[in-house]
Design a protein around this motif. Structure first.
Motif, PDB file in Angstrom:
ATOM      1  N   GLN A  38       0.833  -1.209   0.000  1.00 15.90           N
ATOM      2  CA  GLN A  38       0.000   0.000   0.000  1.00 15.90           C
ATOM      3  C   GLN A  38       0.863   1.253   0.000  1.00 15.90           C
ATOM      4  N   TYR A  39       1.964   1.213   0.755  1.00 11.18           N
ATOM      5  CA  TYR A  39       2.871   2.360   0.757  1.00 11.18           C
ATOM      6  C   TYR A  39       3.507   2.569  -0.614  1.00 11.18           C
ATOM      7  N   ILE A  40       3.894   1.475  -1.264  1.00 17.72           N
ATOM      8  CA  ILE A  40       4.464   1.588  -2.609  1.00 17.72           C
ATOM      9  C   ILE A  40       3.431   2.187  -3.558  1.00 17.72           C
ATOM     10  N   GLU A  41       2.190   1.753  -3.433  1.00 17.36           N
ATOM     11  CA  GLU A  41       1.136   2.291  -4.295  1.00 17.36           C
ATOM     12  C   GLU A  41       0.920   3.785  -4.052  1.00 17.36           C
ATOM     13  N   GLU A  42       0.990   4.211  -2.802  1.00 14.05           N
ATOM     14  CA  GLU A  42       0.858   5.636  -2.495  1.00 14.05           C
ATOM     15  C   GLU A  42       2.025   6.422  -3.094  1.00 14.05           C
ATOM     16  N   PHE A  43       3.229   5.856  -2.993  1.00 13.70           N
ATOM     17  CA  PHE A  43       4.404   6.523  -3.556  1.00 13.70           C
ATOM     18  C   PHE A  43       4.302   6.587  -5.078  1.00 13.70           C
ATOM     19  N   GLU A  44       3.897   5.483  -5.686  1.00 12.71           N
ATOM     20  CA  GLU A  44       3.730   5.454  -7.140  1.00 12.71           C
ATOM     21  C   GLU A  44       2.698   6.494  -7.575  1.00 12.71           C
ATOM     22  N   ALA A  45       1.597   6.583  -6.837  1.00 19.60           N
ATOM     23  CA  ALA A  45       0.552   7.556  -7.175  1.00 19.60           C
ATOM     24  C   ALA A  45       1.084   8.977  -7.059  1.00 19.60           C
TER      25      ALA A  45
END
Length: 468
Positions: free
Chosen positions: A450-457
């Motif tokens: 989820q953190y990676i997805e937030e960073f990617e976003a």
């Protein structure tokens, strides 16, 4: 990627495996989402990292070699901090600075680059990226409490602005931390850390490097999570006046297929398999700072005195070979094993026979230990290690080997007693239980994804305007 254009991202870590590997882990996560990663480092480092990239990600991760400038000062084949004595690493930073023009050429290549993710020594990078319209993500591999110890980036550019002028100033509460905390240095740690931060054989101090890298970035990414330290992440935003985006803890993935063909792992596993669950102490003090002979002697004699089974990863560091006390190997041949070359640390820590981790408290090592629920027996030396130890002790997942506050010395009795309390005592059960509880968060793949997805976003929303 659901109709989203893939981002083109350059990744440029500092030349230390404690930096290159987490940068590579983040690269793999972004590559899994279809983004194109150009991972830039020196040829020998890339050769050593290549086996860590899964075959299915090779089309998305391009390893870009740039030769390290040689001026006759660096040891032959030295391309990483572990290839040379700790006291000479400033010479490697000087050579690293010589990569400025080759990196600029990569950024202005035929394919427009959206982002560069870079490391603390690279103070000269932001102006180049700005000129080329590339967005800049500074990635801190220190956690929030350690990053906050340096204060605002403006103070760092001023080389500490007084806070880092003498050891005593680092042993008390920091004025810019508004909440109660015990995250301070011991005197011996402050003295060593101050010396390390101000060494400037490269001509530029680490304080200045880090200050400029943070001050001129577009986003401050950090290897941390809100579950671990929400208040420090909020503090960093106030200190640096930058968006702070945690990327999660980047826990290590254990590649069973790769290990299946590893003779080293087979030998180690055979030894570990002979021991009962949670009976072995795994000892490792990192790949960067070679321990002094006094430290080696005290550890060796303490391990022997504890009578506990141990596996000791004692690497021979460049320029600082260590010798075990006379007769030690013979006297402990039925008790422990000393391994003097590379070991697969994550695999060892994941083994059921390992019950505790004697560590120098580097952030990567702490994450690996807690990922597998191992309580920490802590022996910090320099930089963020002591601060990490204070926090882990407060969280009851580890405790420190008692030492002299002024010079950091300790003896075999301190080591043996600490090991026996952690592994056999009722008091140690508190730490063993809490480490297992924390492992649920540290090893939670869904949480960190989820953190990676937030960073990617964040990277996608804030890509260069011309690409929007």
């Amino acid at each position: 990627m659901e109709n989203k254009k893939a981002l083109d991202i350059v990744v440029f870590p500092w030349l230390a495996f404690g930096h290159m590997i987490p940068f590579l882990e983040l690269s793999k996560h972004l590559a899994k989402k279809g983004h194109h990663i150009s991972y830039v480092s020196t040829p020998r480092n890339l050769e050593r990292l290549l086996p860590k990239i899964p075959k299915n990600l090779l089309p998305f991760i391009k390893l870009v070699p740039i030769p390290l400038p040689r001026d006759g000062v660096l040891p032959p084949k030295a391309e990483a901090s572990s290839d040379m004595p700790f006291d000479d690493v400033e010479l490697l930073k000087k050579a690293y600075d010589g990569l400025k023009e080759p990196l600029a050429s990569i950024l202005e290549g035929a394919t427009p680059i959206d982002w560069i993710i870079y490391d603390y020594p690279c103070y000269w990078l932001p102006p180049i990226a700005d000129r080329l319209g590339v967005r800049k993500a500074f990635l801190s591999l220190m956690n929030g409490w350690s990053s906050a110890s340096f204060g605002p980036s403006s103070n760092m550019i001023k080389d500490g602005a007084g806070t880092w002028s003498k050891p005593e100033s680092l042993t008390g509460r920091l004025e810019w931390v508004p909440f109660q905390n015990n995250v301070v240095y011991r005197f011996h740690e402050a003295k060593k850390s101050l010396s390390a931060a101000r060494k400037n054989a490269s001509g530029v101090s680490d304080m200045f490097r880090g200050g400029c890298s943070v001050c001129d970035c577009d986003v401050f990414a950090i290897r941390s999570s809100r579950e671990l330290e929400a208040e420090y992440l909020q503090l960093l935003e106030k200190l640096h006046r930058k968006p702070v985006v945690p990327v999660g803890l980047l826990p290590t993935s254990v590649d069973e297929d790769q290990m299946a063909n590893s003779d080293t792992w087979h030998s180690i596993k055979d030894w570990l398999d002979k021991h009962t669950n949670e009976s072995v102490v795994y000892a490792a003090l990192g790949s960067e700072l070679g321990p002094s002979q006094d430290v080696v002697n005290a550890l060796a004699l303490g391990l022997e005195l504890s009578r506990l089974p141990f596996f000791w990863a004692l690497r021979n560091h460049a320029g600082r070979p260590q010798e075990l006390p006379d007769g030690f190997k013979k006297q402990t041949r039925d008790q422990g094993l000393v391994w003097t070359s590379w070991v697969p640390q994550a695999q060892i820590l994941s083994h059921n026979s390992v019950g505790a981790f004697l560590t120098h408290c580097g952030w990567s090592s702490i994450i690996e230990g807690l990922q597998f629920g191992k309580p920490l027996i802590m022996l910090p030396f320099v930089l963020d290690q002591g601060l990490n130890a204070r926090v882990m002790e407060a969280k009851k997942v580890g405790f420190e080997i008692p030492r002299n506050n002024q010079d950091g010395s300790f003896d075999k009795n301190s080591v043996a007693q600490s090991l026996k309390v952690m592994c056999e005592d009722v008091f140690g059960k508190i730490y063993r239980d809490e480490a297992k509880k924390m492992s649920r968060m540290v090893a939670d793949e869904n949480l960190h994804n989820q953190y990676i997805e937030e960073f990617e976003a964040y990277l996608y929303r804030n890509r260069p305007i011309s690409e929007a």
